[in-house]
Motif scaffolding. Sequence first.
Motif, PDB file in Angstrom:
ATOM      1  N   VAL A 122      12.778 -42.844  10.170  1.00 49.90           N
ATOM      2  CA  VAL A 122      11.341 -42.908   9.871  1.00 49.90           C
ATOM      3  C   VAL A 122      11.071 -43.683   8.591  1.00 49.90           C
ATOM      4  N   LEU A 123      11.998 -43.626   7.640  1.00 49.25           N
ATOM      5  CA  LEU A 123      11.806 -44.310   6.359  1.00 49.25           C
ATOM      6  C   LEU A 123      12.106 -45.795   6.442  1.00 49.25           C
ATOM      7  N   ILE A 135       4.205 -43.042  -1.026  1.00 53.88           N
ATOM      8  CA  ILE A 135       5.619 -42.656  -1.064  1.00 53.88           C
ATOM      9  C   ILE A 135       5.782 -41.330  -1.807  1.00 53.88           C
ATOM     10  N   GLU A 136       5.107 -41.211  -2.937  1.00 48.02           N
ATOM     11  CA  GLU A 136       5.185 -39.974  -3.726  1.00 48.02           C
ATOM     12  C   GLU A 136       4.643 -38.797  -2.924  1.00 48.02           C
ATOM     13  N   ASN A 137       3.538 -38.996  -2.236  1.00 51.15           N
ATOM     14  CA  ASN A 137       2.957 -37.930  -1.417  1.00 51.15           C
ATOM     15  C   ASN A 137       3.913 -37.503  -0.305  1.00 51.15           C
ATOM     16  N   ALA A 138       4.596 -38.478   0.275  1.00 45.51           N
ATOM     17  CA  ALA A 138       5.532 -38.177   1.366  1.00 45.51           C
ATOM     18  C   ALA A 138       6.714 -37.355   0.875  1.00 45.51           C
ATOM     19  N   PHE A 139       7.333 -37.767  -0.221  1.00 48.90           N
ATOM     20  CA  PHE A 139       8.548 -37.097  -0.679  1.00 48.90           C
ATOM     21  C   PHE A 139       8.265 -35.758  -1.350  1.00 48.90           C
ATOM     22  N   ASN A 140       7.107 -35.623  -1.957  1.00 54.56           N
ATOM     23  CA  ASN A 140       6.743 -34.337  -2.564  1.00 54.56           C
ATOM     24  C   ASN A 140       6.150 -33.368  -1.556  1.00 54.56           C
ATOM     25  N   GLY A 141       5.921 -33.842  -0.341  1.00 50.26           N
ATOM     26  CA  GLY A 141       5.290 -33.021   0.675  1.00 50.26           C
ATOM     27  C   GLY A 141       6.204 -32.698   1.843  1.00 50.26           C
ATOM     28  N   LYS A 142       5.605 -32.606   3.024  1.00 49.10           N
ATOM     29  CA  LYS A 142       6.317 -32.123   4.209  1.00 49.10           C
ATOM     30  C   LYS A 142       7.393 -33.093   4.672  1.00 49.10           C
ATOM     31  N   GLY A 336      11.217 -37.951  16.136  1.00 49.31           N
ATOM     32  CA  GLY A 336      10.647 -36.638  16.430  1.00 49.31           C
ATOM     33  C   GLY A 336       9.162 -36.568  16.138  1.00 49.31           C
ATOM     34  N   GLU A 337       8.492 -35.761  16.937  1.00 48.60           N
ATOM     35  CA  GLU A 337       7.025 -35.672  16.871  1.00 48.60           C
ATOM     36  C   GLU A 337       6.528 -35.144  15.527  1.00 48.60           C
ATOM     37  N   GLU A 338       7.204 -34.151  14.970  1.00 45.15           N
ATOM     38  CA  GLU A 338       6.731 -33.527  13.733  1.00 45.15           C
ATOM     39  C   GLU A 338       6.699 -34.524  12.576  1.00 45.15           C
ATOM     40  N   LEU A 339       7.783 -35.276  12.419  1.00 44.53           N
ATOM     41  CA  LEU A 339       7.846 -36.261  11.336  1.00 44.53           C
ATOM     42  C   LEU A 339       6.855 -37.403  11.571  1.00 44.53           C
ATOM     43  N   MET A 340       6.762 -37.892  12.790  1.00 45.67           N
ATOM     44  CA  MET A 340       5.862 -39.001  13.087  1.00 45.67           C
ATOM     45  C   MET A 340       4.409 -38.604  12.858  1.00 45.67           C
ATOM     46  N   LYS A 341       4.054 -37.387  13.240  1.00 42.41           N
ATOM     47  CA  LYS A 341       2.678 -36.922  13.011  1.00 42.41           C
ATOM     48  C   LYS A 341       2.361 -36.851  11.526  1.00 42.41           C
ATOM     49  N   GLU A 342       3.332 -36.417  10.737  1.00 42.24           N
ATOM     50  CA  GLU A 342       3.110 -36.303   9.293  1.00 42.24           C
ATOM     51  C   GLU A 342       2.962 -37.675   8.661  1.00 42.24           C
ATOM     52  N   ILE A 343       3.761 -38.638   9.104  1.00 41.59           N
ATOM     53  CA  ILE A 343       3.646 -40.004   8.606  1.00 41.59           C
ATOM     54  C   ILE A 343       2.287 -40.595   8.979  1.00 41.59           C
ATOM     55  N   GLN A 344       1.872 -40.395  10.217  1.00 38.04           N
ATOM     56  CA  GLN A 344       0.579 -40.908  10.665  1.00 38.04           C
ATOM     57  C   GLN A 344      -0.571 -40.278   9.890  1.00 38.04           C
TER      58      GLN A 344
END
Length: 350
Positions: A122-123, A135-142, A336-344
């Motif tokens: 995903v990255l 990027i900061e929001n992604a790594f500090n979050g879900k 996977g759906e969970e990671l893709m949904k979070e990225i979107q």
Amino acid sequence: MRGLITICSFLIIGVLTAYYIGFGFGEKQEPKAVDKELEGLNEKYVLRFSHVVAENTPKGLAASMFAQLVREKTEGWVEVQVFPNASLYEAQGEFGGLMRNEVHIIAPAFSEVTVLDPKWLVLDLPYVFQDEQMIENAFNGKVGSLLFESVEEYGLHGIAYWDNSFKQFTNNVRPVTRPEDIEGLSVRVMPSEALIETYQVLGANPLLFPFNEVYDVLSAGIVDGTENTLSNIYSKGFYQQQKYLTLSNHNYLGYAVFMNKEFWDTLPTDYQNSIMEAMKEVTLWLREHTKSINEEMLERIEKSGQIEIHYQTEDEKNSWKQAFKPIYEKYSGVIGEELMKEIQRLQNNH
């Protein structure tokens, strides 16, 4: 007879005295508490930290700073020995070294982790991040939590995400402004299926070489081009072996800092806390300074006059994004759906 009685009396008194002293009839004895957090605090720990880049790059500087802070915070009881420039292992070899406990800390690029765990692809999706804040929001979050949870089964304990910067494209054949300009070029990439597919979808020929062989394969003309951050392009001298640089920000190069899970669990809690305090300070420092380091490297590359630089426009970027849509379609199911949904969600809210 009287002498025998006297002797027996002394023996009985002695036994009673010993019993009294041993079992403490006169005072109730409380069980002693054992502080697990203090166990091992009088034992010195040596942690070997392996990485593959130069000491003057963002990761190299962060590793040195981390070692110093850990020493200070533990008053020398934990020593981090840093081995840069692949002096112990090439990138993929680090994982085996960590799992065998031959080294205790590694900081591989995200793309290297994808060989172990495909969710990390995903990255490596092109243009997945718009800027440093996302990027900061992604790594500090879900996203950060899900990725670290995903590698626990391999015996890895994730302790930080380290920043470097966005990757740029260099080559020795022609200026690259549109997706079709890459067709037919050979390009060195890291061992990530998504990165390989990024160039294959454009008609290029992606090739895998260890990071510390890149300068040699560029100078020998074995590959036409490569992608990397400005700090690596400068510190490793890649710009001296290439004619054209496209500032595209098409992928992000960051690092996951891992420790051996079993080894981590053997460390006293106080030392674990000190290590994490040091890591937090270094991570924040790195986030603040990475951008300025890469800007300085770009200035040095420009001043060298050794490479022609093209700044990608928004119109050009949109054409690249369109060309890369098949990659998202291909790897969404793998990630996977969970990671893709979070990225979107992050992309939509940014």
